[in-house]
Design an enzyme around this catalytic site. Structure first.
Site, PDB file in Angstrom:
ATOM      1  N   GLY A 168      20.518  21.484 -40.967  1.00 13.31           N
ATOM      2  CA  GLY A 168      20.166  20.211 -40.338  1.00 13.31           C
ATOM      3  C   GLY A 168      18.739  19.827 -40.671  1.00 13.31           C
ATOM      4  N   TYR A 186      14.845  16.353 -36.641  1.00 18.94           N
ATOM      5  CA  TYR A 186      13.474  16.654 -36.218  1.00 18.94           C
ATOM      6  C   TYR A 186      13.213  18.160 -36.260  1.00 18.94           C
ATOM      7  CZ  TYR A 186      13.508  11.878 -34.410  1.00 18.94           C
ATOM      8  OH  TYR A 186      13.600  10.521 -34.297  1.00 18.94           O
ATOM      9  N   GLU A 242      17.768   1.696 -23.152  1.00 20.78           N
ATOM     10  CA  GLU A 242      17.065   1.246 -24.362  1.00 20.78           C
ATOM     11  C   GLU A 242      17.924   0.257 -25.160  1.00 20.78           C
ATOM     12  OE1 GLU A 242      15.215   4.638 -26.457  1.00 20.78           O
ATOM     13  OE2 GLU A 242      13.413   4.002 -25.411  1.00 20.78           O
TER      14      GLU A 242
HETATM   15  C1  LIG Z   1      18.824   5.972 -28.679  1.00 18.73           C
HETATM   16  C2  LIG Z   1      18.040   7.237 -28.575  1.00 18.73           C
HETATM   17  C3  LIG Z   1      16.700   7.186 -28.188  1.00 18.73           C
HETATM   18  C4  LIG Z   1      15.962   8.366 -28.095  1.00 18.73           C
HETATM   19  N1  LIG Z   1      14.642   8.292 -27.747  1.00 18.73           N
HETATM   20  C5  LIG Z   1      13.878   9.404 -27.750  1.00 18.73           C
HETATM   21  C6  LIG Z   1      12.488   9.330 -27.475  1.00 18.73           C
HETATM   22  O1  LIG Z   1      11.948   8.259 -27.181  1.00 18.73           O
HETATM   23  N2  LIG Z   1      11.760  10.479 -27.540  1.00 18.73           N
HETATM   24  C7  LIG Z   1      12.324  11.680 -27.868  1.00 18.73           C
HETATM   25  O2  LIG Z   1      11.597  12.686 -27.944  1.00 18.73           O
HETATM   26  N3  LIG Z   1      13.648  11.791 -28.102  1.00 18.73           N
HETATM   27  C8  LIG Z   1      14.437  10.690 -28.059  1.00 18.73           C
HETATM   28  N4  LIG Z   1      15.789  10.773 -28.320  1.00 18.73           N
HETATM   29  C9  LIG Z   1      16.416  12.103 -28.509  1.00 18.73           C
HETATM   30  C10 LIG Z   1      16.237  12.608 -29.923  1.00 18.73           C
HETATM   31  O3  LIG Z   1      16.633  11.651 -30.868  1.00 18.73           O
HETATM   32  C11 LIG Z   1      17.036  13.906 -30.115  1.00 18.73           C
HETATM   33  O4  LIG Z   1      16.718  14.798 -29.090  1.00 18.73           O
HETATM   34  C12 LIG Z   1      16.671  14.494 -31.481  1.00 18.73           C
HETATM   35  O5  LIG Z   1      17.228  13.693 -32.497  1.00 18.73           O
HETATM   36  C13 LIG Z   1      17.161  15.938 -31.630  1.00 18.73           C
HETATM   37  O6  LIG Z   1      16.671  16.432 -32.837  1.00 18.73           O
HETATM   38  P1  LIG Z   1      17.490  17.537 -33.656  1.00 18.73           P
HETATM   39  O7  LIG Z   1      16.633  17.933 -34.790  1.00 18.73           O
HETATM   40  O8  LIG Z   1      17.987  18.571 -32.731  1.00 18.73           O
HETATM   41  O9  LIG Z   1      18.796  16.776 -34.169  1.00 18.73           O
HETATM   42  P2  LIG Z   1      18.994  15.451 -35.040  1.00 18.73           P
HETATM   43  O10 LIG Z   1      17.762  14.634 -35.097  1.00 18.73           O
HETATM   44  O11 LIG Z   1      20.223  14.833 -34.484  1.00 18.73           O
HETATM   45  O12 LIG Z   1      19.281  16.019 -36.497  1.00 18.73           O
HETATM   46  C14 LIG Z   1      20.434  16.767 -36.783  1.00 18.73           C
HETATM   47  C15 LIG Z   1      20.599  16.791 -38.300  1.00 18.73           C
HETATM   48  O13 LIG Z   1      21.710  17.633 -38.597  1.00 18.73           O
HETATM   49  C16 LIG Z   1      22.511  17.013 -39.577  1.00 18.73           C
HETATM   50  N5  LIG Z   1      23.890  17.507 -39.390  1.00 18.73           N
HETATM   51  C17 LIG Z   1      24.654  17.352 -38.303  1.00 18.73           C
HETATM   52  N6  LIG Z   1      25.827  17.975 -38.463  1.00 18.73           N
HETATM   53  C18 LIG Z   1      25.800  18.535 -39.690  1.00 18.73           C
HETATM   54  C19 LIG Z   1      26.713  19.330 -40.430  1.00 18.73           C
HETATM   55  N7  LIG Z   1      27.901  19.679 -39.945  1.00 18.73           N
HETATM   56  N8  LIG Z   1      26.352  19.763 -41.666  1.00 18.73           N
HETATM   57  C20 LIG Z   1      25.130  19.426 -42.184  1.00 18.73           C
HETATM   58  N9  LIG Z   1      24.239  18.678 -41.528  1.00 18.73           N
HETATM   59  C21 LIG Z   1      24.558  18.240 -40.291  1.00 18.73           C
HETATM   60  C22 LIG Z   1      22.361  15.526 -39.310  1.00 18.73           C
HETATM   61  O14 LIG Z   1      22.659  14.755 -40.479  1.00 18.73           O
HETATM   62  C23 LIG Z   1      20.905  15.439 -38.887  1.00 18.73           C
HETATM   63  O15 LIG Z   1      20.049  15.192 -39.995  1.00 18.73           O
HETATM   64  C24 LIG Z   1      16.561   9.608 -28.399  1.00 18.73           C
HETATM   65  C25 LIG Z   1      17.917   9.649 -28.793  1.00 18.73           C
HETATM   66  C26 LIG Z   1      18.645   8.490 -28.879  1.00 18.73           C
HETATM   67  C27 LIG Z   1      20.072   8.544 -29.331  1.00 18.73           C
END
Ligand SMILES: Cc1cc2nc3c(=O)[nH]c(=O)nc-3n(C[C@H](O)[C@H](O)[C@H](O)COP(=O)(O)OP(=O)(O)OC[C@H]3O[C@@H](n4cnc5c(N)ncnc54)[C@H](O)[C@@H]3O)c2cc1C
Length: 399
Positions: free
Chosen positions: A8, A11, A166
């Site tokens: 992934g 972030y 939002e």
């Molecule tokens: C509308 C909205 C507003 C938000 N506002 C805020 C905010 O203001 N502040 C804040 O801190 N947080 C906010 N969030 C929450 C934040 O976006 C998430 O907590 C954050 O994206 C989590 O990060 P992550 O790295 O865990 O996952 P993600 O950012 O979801 O990244 C996961 C990655 O894994 C990849 N992936 C998924 N499945 C597979 C697979 N099977 N094989 C290969 N790759 C895969 C995806 O393509 C992606 O690139 C918000 C969320 C939303 C939806």
């Protein structure tokens, strides 16, 4: 030679790759895998859903944000983590083995088994689903001219959590533009929410400001509404007295909750809503070589004894500590405990206003209106910088 595999490039994943590339000994290989070639700023997805921003403004090639001399990017879709064999399987790539694994596979929308939710509502979890929401809104509004069906002008948002609010804020701006573009009567936006007090992460004054702002801008916010079923043409719910109602609409948006990636359950991890409980060092008790970060992790807050709410801010903070702890393990030195210091919470209400409870030096600074909107833009710019570089941040930044 040590092999670190990161699943992934959200972030959590991309930030770990960046940190690791600076810290690991020379004989280490780092592979970063994502199903997409671009990193998406998920915290801006609601803007795509409402049509107030473009995909281009909130995504960038993963390869441009990492040091490709130190990190190999591989586009592949993970299907299963075989923790006993220390391998990962993909639908479109041969199995890969690892010495250390970082899982950062992010979230998906959760419908809690509500009848009709899968079939008839639109979820928000990635770029395609966000684009589908705006396409549906616009298609229905455009269709009104020939259909004269009031349901084409009705939008129901299910859930007034952070994401729901939002989206509502953005819809205030975008529905006015669509109404003008297609010369229709007013577009009606309703939000159904079971709780009677929304945005519990903010104090009452800030939450009340948000409610008043939404209502003043013709958002029909119905708290105390228990959604029972989503139908093709509307949403069935009970009010606080238990009386059943149906709000008719041809656009129904589902923002009731999220879970971690299904890969977690399919790989046999011990999870709740696809999130695995991690140790104070962010790895698994059963498999210390596996670090679980971001929306697939349940990282416990010692004060509340509950998992920290999953946010991008948390994912980035976890990534820094996980990277250090993997290097500590390689070098046989002491790992660091994860201590989370939240910088606060900011919710936007469209592009120009919002509510903010920021924590600076342990003190809370609360603000609303234009100042909160600036703070939100600053926090987005900060997160882009944390997962990319100055060039990308300047190109994408809003400030
Ligand atoms: C509308 C909205 C507003 C938000 N506002 C805020 C905010 O203001 N502040 C804040 O801190 N947080 C906010 N969030 C929450 C934040 O976006 C998430 O907590 C954050 O994206 C989590 O990060 P992550 O790295 O865990 O996952 P993600 O950012 O979801 O990244 C996961 C990655 O894994 C990849 N992936 C998924 N499945 C597979 C697979 N099977 N094989 C290969 N790759 C895969 C995806 O393509 C992606 O690139 C918000 C969320 C939303 C939806």
């Amino acid at each position: 030679m040590t092999h670190i595999l990161i699943l992934g490039a959200g972030y959590a994943g991309i930030r770990s790759a960046k940190k690791l590339s600076k810290l690991v000994p020379g004989d280490t290989t780092i592979d970063l895998v994502d199903k997409n070639t671009d990193h998406v700023e998920k915290m801006s997805l609601h803007e795509i859903a409402a049509g107030t921003s473009t995909v281009k403004s909130m995504s960038f090639p993963i390869k441009d944000s990492i040091n490709t001399d130190k990190v190999n990017f591989i586009q592949a879709t993970v299907t299963k983590i075989n923790k006993d064999e220390k391998t990962v399987s993909f639908s479109d790539h041969e199995d890969m083995s690892y010495d250390y694994l970082i899982i950062g596979l992010g979230f998906r929308s959760e419908n809690f088994g509500l009848p009709g939710a899968d079939e008839f509502s639109l979820v928000l979890q990635d770029i395609p689903t966000a684009e589908k929401i705006f396409e549906t809104i616009e298609k229905n509004v455009a269709n009104y001219k020939t259909s004269n069906d009031p349901k084409d002008l009705n939008i129901v948002v299910c859930g007034a959590g952070f994401t729901g609010v939002e989206i509502l804020g953005e819809l205030i701006d975008s529905t006015k533009k669509l109404q003008e573009k297609y010369g229709t009567p007013e577009i009606n936006v309703t939000c159904l929410e079971m709780a009677t007090r929304i945005l519990p992460m903010f104090d009452e004054e800030l939450a009340d400001y948000a409610v008043e702002y939404l209502k003043k801008n013709n958002i029909n916010l119905k708290t105390g509404s228990k959604i029972k079923e989503i139908q093709k043409d509307g949403v069935l719910y009970d009010d606080t007295e238990g009386n059943e109602h149906k709000d008719e609409a041809n656009t129904i948006i589902w923002t009731v909750g999220v879970s971690g990636s299904d890969v977690m359950t399919e790989s046999g991890f011990d999870v709740k809503r696809n999130r695995a409980v991690v140790t104070d060092y962010l790895n698994l008790e059963s498999n210390p070589e596996i670090y679980v970060l971001g929306d697939v992790s349940a990282s416990m807050d010692p004060e509340s004894n509950r998992p920290y709410p999953t946010t991008a801010q948390l994912a980035i903070a976890q990534a820094d500590v996980a990277a250090k702890n993997i290097v500590a393990s390689i070098k046989n030195t002491n790992p660091e405990k994860f201590v989370y210091k939240s910088l606060g919470t900011i919710a936007s209400l469209g592009q120009h206003t919002g509510i903010a409870d920021m924590i600076i030096g342990g003190r809370h600074f609360k603000t609303k209106g234009g100042m909160a909107a600036h703070a939100k833009n600053f926090s987005k710019d900060k997160s882009i910088l944390e997962v990319s570089n100055l060039k990308i941040a300047l190109a994408k930044g809003k400030l």
